[in-house]
Design a protein around this motif. Structure first.
Motif, PDB file in Angstrom:
ATOM      1  N   VAL A   9       0.878  -1.177   0.000  1.00 25.36           N
ATOM      2  CA  VAL A   9       0.000   0.000   0.000  1.00 25.36           C
ATOM      3  C   VAL A   9       0.913   1.225   0.000  1.00 25.36           C
ATOM      4  N   ILE A  10       0.809   2.045  -1.060  1.00 24.48           N
ATOM      5  CA  ILE A  10       1.743   3.147  -1.277  1.00 24.48           C
ATOM      6  C   ILE A  10       0.979   4.462  -1.354  1.00 24.48           C
ATOM      7  N   ASP A  11       1.476   5.459  -0.663  1.00 24.45           N
ATOM      8  CA  ASP A  11       0.911   6.808  -0.737  1.00 24.45           C
ATOM      9  C   ASP A  11       1.263   7.397  -2.101  1.00 24.45           C
ATOM     10  N   THR A  12       0.246   7.759  -2.892  1.00 26.62           N
ATOM     11  CA  THR A  12       0.514   8.225  -4.262  1.00 26.62           C
ATOM     12  C   THR A  12       1.095   9.638  -4.293  1.00 26.62           C
ATOM     13  N   GLU A  13       0.947  10.408  -3.210  1.00 25.26           N
ATOM     14  CA  GLU A  13       1.442  11.786  -3.205  1.00 25.26           C
ATOM     15  C   GLU A  13       2.940  11.851  -2.934  1.00 25.26           C
ATOM     16  N   ASN A  14       3.404  11.081  -1.944  1.00 27.09           N
ATOM     17  CA  ASN A  14       4.838  11.158  -1.625  1.00 27.09           C
ATOM     18  C   ASN A  14       5.595   9.862  -1.879  1.00 27.09           C
ATOM     19  N   LEU A  15       4.918   8.889  -2.497  1.00 25.10           N
ATOM     20  CA  LEU A  15       5.538   7.617  -2.874  1.00 25.10           C
ATOM     21  C   LEU A  15       6.222   6.934  -1.688  1.00 25.10           C
ATOM     22  N   SER A  16       5.508   6.868  -0.580  1.00 18.61           N
ATOM     23  CA  SER A  16       6.030   6.179   0.599  1.00 18.61           C
ATOM     24  C   SER A  16       5.123   5.011   0.941  1.00 18.61           C
ATOM     25  N   PHE A  17       5.703   3.985   1.571  1.00 17.81           N
ATOM     26  CA  PHE A  17       4.918   2.815   1.960  1.00 17.81           C
ATOM     27  C   PHE A  17       4.005   3.160   3.131  1.00 17.81           C
ATOM     28  N   ARG A  18       2.750   2.758   3.038  1.00 19.61           N
ATOM     29  CA  ARG A  18       1.819   2.930   4.149  1.00 19.61           C
ATOM     30  C   ARG A  18       1.607   1.618   4.898  1.00 19.61           C
ATOM     31  N   LYS A  19       1.679   0.519   4.151  1.00 19.33           N
ATOM     32  CA  LYS A  19       1.373  -0.773   4.761  1.00 19.33           C
ATOM     33  C   LYS A  19       1.815  -1.888   3.822  1.00 19.33           C
ATOM     34  N   HIS A  20       2.139  -3.036   4.407  1.00 16.39           N
ATOM     35  CA  HIS A  20       2.330  -4.259   3.642  1.00 16.39           C
ATOM     36  C   HIS A  20       1.305  -5.270   4.146  1.00 16.39           C
ATOM     37  N   LEU A  21       0.437  -5.721   3.261  1.00 13.62           N
ATOM     38  CA  LEU A  21      -0.589  -6.700   3.644  1.00 13.62           C
ATOM     39  C   LEU A  21      -0.133  -8.077   3.193  1.00 13.62           C
ATOM     40  N   LYS A  22       0.129  -8.952   4.146  1.00 13.21           N
ATOM     41  CA  LYS A  22       0.540 -10.315   3.781  1.00 13.21           C
ATOM     42  C   LYS A  22      -0.416 -11.300   4.428  1.00 13.21           C
ATOM     43  N   ALA A  23      -1.247 -11.908   3.612  1.00 14.16           N
ATOM     44  CA  ALA A  23      -2.246 -12.855   4.114  1.00 14.16           C
ATOM     45  C   ALA A  23      -2.024 -14.259   3.553  1.00 14.16           C
ATOM     46  N   ALA A  24      -0.925 -14.438   2.788  1.00 13.48           N
ATOM     47  CA  ALA A  24      -0.603 -15.750   2.214  1.00 13.48           C
ATOM     48  C   ALA A  24       0.847 -15.733   1.751  1.00 13.48           C
ATOM     49  N   ASN A  25       1.384 -16.919   1.509  1.00 12.95           N
ATOM     50  CA  ASN A  25       2.755 -17.030   1.007  1.00 12.95           C
ATOM     51  C   ASN A  25       2.791 -17.310  -0.493  1.00 12.95           C
ATOM     52  N   VAL A  26       1.669 -17.110  -1.143  1.00 14.46           N
ATOM     53  CA  VAL A  26       1.581 -17.345  -2.594  1.00 14.46           C
ATOM     54  C   VAL A  26       1.253 -16.021  -3.286  1.00 14.46           C
ATOM     55  N   SER A  27       1.335 -16.005  -4.596  1.00 12.05           N
ATOM     56  CA  SER A  27       1.141 -14.784  -5.382  1.00 12.05           C
ATOM     57  C   SER A  27      -0.236 -14.164  -5.185  1.00 12.05           C
ATOM     58  N   VAL A  28      -0.241 -12.828  -5.117  1.00 14.56           N
ATOM     59  CA  VAL A  28      -1.488 -12.069  -5.241  1.00 14.56           C
ATOM     60  C   VAL A  28      -1.612 -11.745  -6.725  1.00 14.56           C
ATOM     61  N   ARG A  29      -2.630 -12.271  -7.388  1.00 12.35           N
ATOM     62  CA  ARG A  29      -2.716 -12.167  -8.845  1.00 12.35           C
ATOM     63  C   ARG A  29      -3.564 -11.005  -9.340  1.00 12.35           C
ATOM     64  N   CYS A  30      -4.516 -10.533  -8.534  1.00 17.60           N
ATOM     65  CA  CYS A  30      -5.440  -9.497  -9.019  1.00 17.60           C
ATOM     66  C   CYS A  30      -6.079  -8.781  -7.841  1.00 17.60           C
ATOM     67  N   LEU A  31      -6.496  -7.541  -8.098  1.00 19.21           N
ATOM     68  CA  LEU A  31      -7.103  -6.697  -7.072  1.00 19.21           C
ATOM     69  C   LEU A  31      -8.340  -6.006  -7.636  1.00 19.21           C
ATOM     70  N   ALA A  32      -9.268  -5.661  -6.745  1.00 19.57           N
ATOM     71  CA  ALA A  32     -10.445  -4.873  -7.133  1.00 19.57           C
ATOM     72  C   ALA A  32     -10.893  -4.073  -5.921  1.00 19.57           C
ATOM     73  N   ILE A  33     -11.371  -2.853  -6.166  1.00 22.43           N
ATOM     74  CA  ILE A  33     -11.743  -1.955  -5.076  1.00 22.43           C
ATOM     75  C   ILE A  33     -13.234  -1.667  -5.116  1.00 22.43           C
ATOM     76  N   ASN A  34     -13.862  -1.757  -3.944  1.00 24.00           N
ATOM     77  CA  ASN A  34     -15.280  -1.442  -3.786  1.00 24.00           C
ATOM     78  C   ASN A  34     -15.390  -0.215  -2.880  1.00 24.00           C
ATOM     79  N   PRO A  35     -15.554   0.986  -3.460  1.00 24.12           N
ATOM     80  CA  PRO A  35     -15.624   2.192  -2.636  1.00 24.12           C
ATOM     81  C   PRO A  35     -16.918   2.319  -1.840  1.00 24.12           C
ATOM     82  N   VAL A  36     -17.952   1.574  -2.238  1.00 21.54           N
ATOM     83  CA  VAL A  36     -19.235   1.623  -1.529  1.00 21.54           C
ATOM     84  C   VAL A  36     -19.096   0.964  -0.156  1.00 21.54           C
ATOM     85  N   GLU A  37     -18.561  -0.252  -0.162  1.00 19.26           N
ATOM     86  CA  GLU A  37     -18.380  -0.985   1.101  1.00 19.26           C
ATOM     87  C   GLU A  37     -17.008  -0.718   1.724  1.00 19.26           C
ATOM     88  N   ARG A  38     -16.192   0.102   1.055  1.00 19.02           N
ATOM     89  CA  ARG A  38     -14.816   0.381   1.502  1.00 19.02           C
ATOM     90  C   ARG A  38     -14.037  -0.927   1.678  1.00 19.02           C
TER      91      ARG A  38
END
Length: 301
Positions: free
Chosen positions: A122-151
């Protein structure tokens, strides 16, 4: 009855084409490939590619930031390059762990980068700094999708699951045992009520995002891996593309197959179709493939 017209084929990449991304103008889009070239194309001027960037390694993921007219490029094994599209200059870069990078999604001044090491950066787009690293598995994360309604942030993994994170706290909210193989593509419908997933198991699944991601439907959609999904601008249809060399057009409400675009019937791609983009320009569909080409399609009722 839907008819398919092949508008054009763009050539110029010297390796498999892996990424397609919209731009700030509906008649232009970006592509990236195994050759490290990032190219801007114009749907009004076929096959005149504009080289935006050249990086050393292959690129699987691009993301466009409209507020700055910047393009984020994820170079495999290296990290993020931010390109100012007004000058075509790299203005910033951020080194990431040496890994493959499969997807970038941007929301609310944060970029989420899916890594082959199992980490979502998770990277701050304004200053290009790391905000967080989310690690929930030891295998590849292949795809992402964002739901702004449910956040919520949905992530598809090579352990066959879809994991749902809270966009504010980054807490892991839910793990869905989704498929029998890696989840290669996930997409929320434009109204954010449904989440579609496509997998290496060739199955398409529809999840109800308003009902705790209950499974609405499962379709054996292709003969090989589903690589990518894209909705039409009005959300009434979507397309899937596959390692089986075909592109399929679906009705969203009925989840019914409307059209198959392939080599035999429409002079389609000769190898795996890696990405598909339903553009806002005259409802044209753009696809890219291991055959190094980008094709443009138009549907006629």
């Amino acid at each position: 009855m839907i008819q398919v017209e092949k508008i054009d084929t763009f050539t110029g990449h010297r390796d498999c084409v892996y990424a397609l991304e919209k731009s700030g103008e509906n008649h232009r889009f970006f592509s990236a490939a195994g050759d490290g070239f990032v190219v801007r194309w114009n749907l009004q001027k076929p096959d005149v590619g504009d080289l935006i960037a050249k990086v050393k390694n292959s690129v699987y993921a691009l993301a466009y930031l409209p507020q700055h007219n910047h393009l984020w490029v994820a170079q495999n094994q290296e990290g993020i390059h931010v390109i100012d599209l007004n000058t075509k200059q790299e203005i910033r870069s951020l080194k990431l762990a040496p890994s493959l990078y499969f997807d970038i999604q941007i929301y609310d001044n944060q970029a989420f980068v899916a890594g082959g090491d199992g980490v979502i950066s998770v990277i701050d787009t304004e200053n290009l700094s790391f905000r967080k690293h989310l690690k929930a598995a030891n295998v590849s994360v292949r795809c992402l999708a964002i739901n702004p309604v449910e956040r919520e942030l949905a992530a598809g993994y090579s352990d066959n699951t879809i994991k749902i994170f809270d966009l504010k706290t980054f807490e892991l909210k839910k793990v869905i045992p989704a498929h029998n193989n890696s989840v290669f593509s996930i997409r929320y419908s434009p109204d954010f009520t449904l989440l579609l997933s496509g997998s290496r198991d060739a199955r398409l699944k529809i999840w109800n995002a308003e009902r705790d991601y209950s499974l609405e439907e499962e379709i054996v959609a292709h003969t090989f891996a589903i690589n990518h999904l894209s909705f039409s601008p009005d959300g009434q249809r979507f397309v899937s593309c596959s390692m089986d060399k075909s592109i399929k057009v679906w009705d969203t409400e009925k989840m019914k197959l409307l059209k198959v675009i392939d080599r035999a019937r429409h002079a389609g791609h000769g190898t795996s179709v890696n990405r598909v983009l339903w553009s806002d320009f005259e409802n044209q569909i753009v696809s890219c493939s291991d055959d190094r080409t980008i094709s443009v399609w138009k549907l006629h009722e």
